[in-house]
Motif scaffolding. Structure first.
Motif, PDB file in Angstrom:
ATOM      1  N   PHE A 269       0.834  -0.796   0.575  1.00  0.00           N
ATOM      2  CA  PHE A 269      -0.117   0.000  -0.021  1.00  0.00           C
ATOM      3  C   PHE A 269       0.931   0.719   0.145  1.00  0.00           C
ATOM      4  CE2 PHE A 269      -2.120   3.321   2.079  1.00  0.00           C
ATOM      5  CZ  PHE A 269      -3.726   3.320   1.676  1.00  0.00           C
ATOM      6  N   HIS A 270       1.658   1.558   0.753  1.00  0.00           N
ATOM      7  CA  HIS A 270       2.894   2.603   1.051  1.00  0.00           C
ATOM      8  C   HIS A 270       3.136   2.533  -0.296  1.00  0.00           C
ATOM      9  CE1 HIS A 270       1.129   3.670   4.982  1.00  0.00           C
ATOM     10  NE2 HIS A 270       1.610   1.757   5.756  1.00  0.00           N
ATOM     11  N   GLU A 271       3.772   1.782  -0.538  1.00  0.00           N
ATOM     12  CA  GLU A 271       4.361   1.381  -1.703  1.00  0.00           C
ATOM     13  C   GLU A 271       3.998   2.469  -3.116  1.00  0.00           C
ATOM     14  OE1 GLU A 271       7.955  -1.765  -3.812  1.00  0.00           O
ATOM     15  OE2 GLU A 271       5.730  -2.032  -3.373  1.00  0.00           O
ATOM     16  N   THR A 272       2.895   1.343  -3.383  1.00  0.00           N
ATOM     17  CA  THR A 272       1.912   2.147  -4.440  1.00  0.00           C
ATOM     18  C   THR A 272       2.003   3.626  -4.286  1.00  0.00           C
ATOM     19  OG1 THR A 272       1.389  -0.234  -4.755  1.00  0.00           O
ATOM     20  CG2 THR A 272      -0.099   1.875  -5.838  1.00  0.00           C
ATOM     21  N   ILE A 273       1.962   4.079  -3.039  1.00  0.00           N
ATOM     22  CA  ILE A 273       1.571   5.847  -3.049  1.00  0.00           C
ATOM     23  C   ILE A 273       2.573   6.435  -3.717  1.00  0.00           C
ATOM     24  CG2 ILE A 273       1.421   7.260  -1.357  1.00  0.00           C
ATOM     25  CD1 ILE A 273      -1.017   5.719  -0.009  1.00  0.00           C
ATOM     26  N   TYR A 274       3.794   5.970  -2.965  1.00  0.00           N
ATOM     27  CA  TYR A 274       4.579   6.832  -3.202  1.00  0.00           C
ATOM     28  C   TYR A 274       5.497   6.411  -4.494  1.00  0.00           C
ATOM     29  CZ  TYR A 274       2.769   8.317   0.757  1.00  0.00           C
ATOM     30  OH  TYR A 274       2.828   8.690   2.393  1.00  0.00           O
TER      31      TYR A 274
ATOM     32  N   LEU B 291      11.819   6.483  -1.400  1.00  0.00           N
ATOM     33  CA  LEU B 291      10.720   4.866  -1.386  1.00  0.00           C
ATOM     34  C   LEU B 291      11.949   3.872  -0.079  1.00  0.00           C
ATOM     35  CD1 LEU B 291       9.994   3.354  -4.277  1.00  0.00           C
ATOM     36  CD2 LEU B 291       8.201   3.672  -2.353  1.00  0.00           C
ATOM     37  N   ASP B 292      12.819   4.340  -0.573  1.00  0.00           N
ATOM     38  CA  ASP B 292      14.216   3.399   0.795  1.00  0.00           C
ATOM     39  C   ASP B 292      13.877   3.801   1.983  1.00  0.00           C
ATOM     40  OD1 ASP B 292      15.031   1.961  -1.682  1.00  0.00           O
ATOM     41  OD2 ASP B 292      16.864   3.697  -1.819  1.00  0.00           O
ATOM     42  N   LEU B 293      14.264   5.243   1.832  1.00  0.00           N
ATOM     43  CA  LEU B 293      13.523   5.510   3.993  1.00  0.00           C
ATOM     44  C   LEU B 293      12.744   4.921   4.423  1.00  0.00           C
ATOM     45  CD1 LEU B 293      14.886   9.171   3.268  1.00  0.00           C
ATOM     46  CD2 LEU B 293      16.379   7.496   4.834  1.00  0.00           C
ATOM     47  N   LEU B 294      11.723   4.970   3.433  1.00  0.00           N
ATOM     48  CA  LEU B 294       9.602   4.507   4.302  1.00  0.00           C
ATOM     49  C   LEU B 294      10.710   3.262   4.355  1.00  0.00           C
ATOM     50  CD1 LEU B 294       7.544   6.454   1.753  1.00  0.00           C
ATOM     51  CD2 LEU B 294       7.733   7.035   4.362  1.00  0.00           C
ATOM     52  N   GLN B 295      10.824   2.480   3.527  1.00  0.00           N
ATOM     53  CA  GLN B 295      10.690   1.108   3.459  1.00  0.00           C
ATOM     54  C   GLN B 295      11.799   0.947   5.043  1.00  0.00           C
ATOM     55  OE1 GLN B 295      12.822  -1.665   0.451  1.00  0.00           O
ATOM     56  NE2 GLN B 295      10.647  -2.874   0.832  1.00  0.00           N
TER      57      GLN B 295
END
Length: 235
Positions: free
Chosen positions: A158-163, A172-176
């Motif tokens: 979900f989060h990956e698809t948003i950003y 993306l790397d930081l959020l992951q």
């Protein structure tokens, strides 16, 4: 060799200065991630060092992701890697989970600031967002929650698809990294009011606000998500 930290002496100071010289050489030569480094013999001559300290410096820079030593193939300029950052965050967060939880609260605050700050850009990129994929991820979480199960893969998806449409790999790397660190601590944190159904509802609210293209509503939904998570570590 450049200015050396006055608190360092002897071999440590020389090694620090050598590492800085190698980094400066990479920048000044315009090398980029994946570019081959100059041969060892050339570096020895240019930096006026012997083989042993040069190899020690390369090992230290490899640990930082600045160079990539491929045995049998050569040494290359490294690509951006957050593995060391993630390992450090995981370790200190694990210590925090057994203490006052302060480091975990700090981590959540950074992630919240990043995600709410990106909300306007997310809406600007709306036409490139896979809304069907987001809906599928939320429905997967909701179906699992009906059986009191949490679906971590759907959560991250979900989060990956948003950003992802923002085109910023570092974001993306930081959020992951933030997501994985917190996920690794999940079992150690209080969860009396945190259920799979509650988690799914947060994601549904974010999705609904996104579909409406409602910026204040999207920011509020993201804030609610993090407010709920912070409640677990408010002690």
């Amino acid at each position: 060799m450049g200015t050396v930290d006055s608190t360092l002496t002897g071999a440590r100071a020389n090694q620090r200065a050598l590492q800085e010289s190698i980094k400066r050489l990479i920048v000044e030569r315009g090398l980029t991630a994946g570019s081959p480094m100059p041969p060892e013999r050339e570096l020895i001559e240019e930096l006026a060092v012997s083989r042993h300290p040069l190899r020690e410096a390369m090992k230290a820079l490899e640990a930082l992701g600045i160079v990539d030593i491929r045995h049998g193939h050569g040494t290359y300029v490294g690509s951006v890697s957050l593995s060391g950052f993630e390992a450090g965050l995981t370790f200190h967060s694990a210590l925090s989970a057994r203490g006052d939880l302060g480091a975990i609260r700090d981590l959540l605050e950074v992630r919240q600031v990043l995600e709410t700050g990106l909300a306007p850009r997310v809406l600007a990129a709306y036409d490139d967002i896979d809304v069907a994929g987001l809906t599928e991820a939320v429905e997967t979480m909701e179906a699992a929650a009906a059986n009191d199960r949490y679906e971590p893969d759907a959560d991250w998806r979900f989060h990956e698809t948003i950003y992802k449409p923002l085109g910023n790999k570092l974001v993306l790397d930081l959020l992951q990294v933030f997501w994985r660190v917190f996920r690794s601590l999940d079992a150690q944190l209080p969860s009396d009011e945190y259920t799979p159904a509650v988690n799914a509802s947060w994601h549904r609210a974010i999705l609904d606000a996104l579909i409406r293209r409602d910026e204040p509503g999207l920011i509020a939904a993201i804030d609610d998500h993090f407010r709920g998570i912070r409640a677990r570590v408010s002690g």
